[in-house]
Design a protein around this motif. Sequence first.
Motif, mmCIF file in Angstrom:
data_model
loop_
_atom_site.group_PDB
_atom_site.id
_atom_site.type_symbol
_atom_site.label_atom_id
_atom_site.label_comp_id
_atom_site.label_asym_id
_atom_site.label_seq_id
_atom_site.Cartn_x
_atom_site.Cartn_y
_atom_site.Cartn_z
ATOM 1 N N GLU A 11 0.846 -1.188 0.000
ATOM 2 C CA GLU A 11 0.000 0.000 0.000
ATOM 3 C C GLU A 11 0.882 1.238 0.000
ATOM 4 O O GLU A 11 1.972 1.234 0.562
ATOM 5 C CB GLU A 11 -0.893 0.008 1.241
ATOM 6 N N LYS A 117 0.724 9.237 -6.869
ATOM 7 C CA LYS A 117 0.631 7.783 -6.931
ATOM 8 C C LYS A 117 1.518 7.288 -8.068
ATOM 9 O O LYS A 117 1.529 7.867 -9.149
ATOM 10 C CB LYS A 117 -0.810 7.322 -7.171
ATOM 11 N N SER A 139 -4.727 -3.520 0.934
ATOM 12 C CA SER A 139 -5.937 -2.719 1.058
ATOM 13 C C SER A 139 -6.814 -2.973 -0.157
ATOM 14 O O SER A 139 -6.409 -3.654 -1.106
ATOM 15 C CB SER A 139 -5.590 -1.236 1.178
ATOM 16 N N CYS A 140 -8.022 -2.413 -0.148
ATOM 17 C CA CYS A 140 -9.031 -2.825 -1.117
ATOM 18 C C CYS A 140 -9.033 -2.023 -2.413
ATOM 19 O O CYS A 140 -9.830 -2.293 -3.298
ATOM 20 C CB CYS A 140 -10.408 -2.756 -0.475
ATOM 21 N N MET A 141 -8.192 -1.011 -2.541
ATOM 22 C CA MET A 141 -8.116 -0.248 -3.779
ATOM 23 C C MET A 141 -7.198 -0.973 -4.759
ATOM 24 O O MET A 141 -5.981 -1.029 -4.551
ATOM 25 C CB MET A 141 -7.574 1.152 -3.514
ATOM 26 N N THR A 143 -4.574 -1.953 -7.409
ATOM 27 C CA THR A 143 -3.465 -1.219 -8.018
ATOM 28 C C THR A 143 -2.564 -2.187 -8.778
ATOM 29 O O THR A 143 -2.542 -3.398 -8.490
ATOM 30 C CB THR A 143 -2.612 -0.505 -6.950
ATOM 31 N N PHE A 168 -14.966 -0.749 -3.975
ATOM 32 C CA PHE A 168 -14.524 -0.046 -5.173
ATOM 33 C C PHE A 168 -14.729 -0.915 -6.411
ATOM 34 O O PHE A 168 -14.781 -2.148 -6.316
ATOM 35 C CB PHE A 168 -13.030 0.297 -5.070
ATOM 36 N N ALA A 171 -12.912 -4.311 -6.809
ATOM 37 C CA ALA A 171 -12.620 -4.875 -5.488
ATOM 38 C C ALA A 171 -13.117 -6.310 -5.366
ATOM 39 O O ALA A 171 -12.497 -7.134 -4.686
ATOM 40 C CB ALA A 171 -13.247 -4.004 -4.400
#
Length: 352
Positions: A11, A117, A139-141, A143, A168, A171
Motif C-alpha cells: 500500500e 501515486k 488494502s481494497c483499492m 493497483t 470499489f 474490489a
Amino acid sequence: MEKEFDVIGVEDLIMDFALQISRLPKTDGMSMITDSCWAGGGNASSAIVALSRLGAKCAMAGTTGNDAYGNFCIQDMKRNRVDVSHVRQVEGDTTLCVCLAETETQGRSFLGKAGVKRALTPEEVGEDFIRSCRVIHLSCMPTPTQKVAIAFARKHGVEVSLDAGAFFPGAEELADQADILIMSEAFYEGLFGADKRYCENCRKLVGQGRKIAVVTLGKNGCAGADRQGVFRLDAFSGEAPIVDTTGAGDVFHGGFLYAYLYRCGGGHSSDDSEETRRRGAAASEGGNGYTLKDCARFASAVSYINCTTLGGRPGIPTLEMVDTFLQTGMIPEGDIAQRREFYRNGIFRTDV
C-alpha cells in the motif's frame, strides 16, 4: 527459503490528521477542537504497525511523496520497527486524510486530499522480497503494485490477506484472490445486499475458495467462517469509553493476522530459524490452539483498545496489554500516554 518477515503490507503510505470535536458543525457554524493527532495512516499500513507492535516482523511495499508528510510516514514506520526498504519516495505530495471524531455521536468523518501515486515496477516490488514472507496484506483499492505482489505470492505459496473495506470497482475481483478475506459491513452489502445471514454467507465465500471469510459489524461485533465452521461474536465494551473509531478495522486485521499466525498455527512455513522459533515461543505464552473465533476475539480486543485513543495508531496495544485485557477486562496503561503525546505534535519535532 527462510522467511524473513511474517507479513508484508502492500500500500502507498498516507498521512492522517485526526481532530476530536463535539460534533460536525452546521453550515456557517463552528465546533471547537479538543484534541488532535498527526500519524501515518492507511488500511494495510496501520494493520502492519499493529502487527509489529504485537511482536510480528513486518515490512511495507509502496510509494509516498517526497514532502514533509512522506518523510514523517516513513519515519513513523521505522519507529514502529517496520522495514521500509521497499517503500519509494516519489516527486509530489503525500495523500492527506483529515479524520473528524465526534464525541457526542462516536461517529467519524473524513476529508481527503489525493497525493502522488506511482505503481512499483516488478523489480521494485521484488520477487524474493515477497517470497520472504508468510502473508501479504492488501488494502481494497486495486493497483498494479498489488497485482504484481499477488502474482509473486501465488508463485511461492505466500498467503494473501485482504482488507475488504470500501466496495470499489474491481474490489470484488481482488477479493476473489484472497485467502483471508475480512470485510467491512459496506463491502459485505456490496456482495450480498441486505441479507443479514452473515455466517451462512461467509461460509458460502469459504466454499468458493476463501480459507477464511469474516465480516466486521462495528458495535454489533463480527461474524465469519472457515473450513471448520462458523462463529458470531459481540463487540467489546468496558469502562474505557470509545474516543475514535478511526483505524478500528485496520488494527483488527493486524490483530487477526497475529493470532492466526502465532496462536492457531495458520500460515506456518518451513522456516525453522532461531529467531522465528523465539518469536513463536514468546507468542505461545499467551495461549495456543486458537480457533477462528478466538482469533476474531483477539483482534476485537486490539481494535477496542485502540479506539479508546484519538487517531488510528497512538492506541495500538502491545501483546502484553491485549492478553491482560482478555484475562481481566482491564486495559493496562502501558506506553499509550507517551505515544499519544508524541503523535499530538510529532510531525513538528526535529529531534526524531
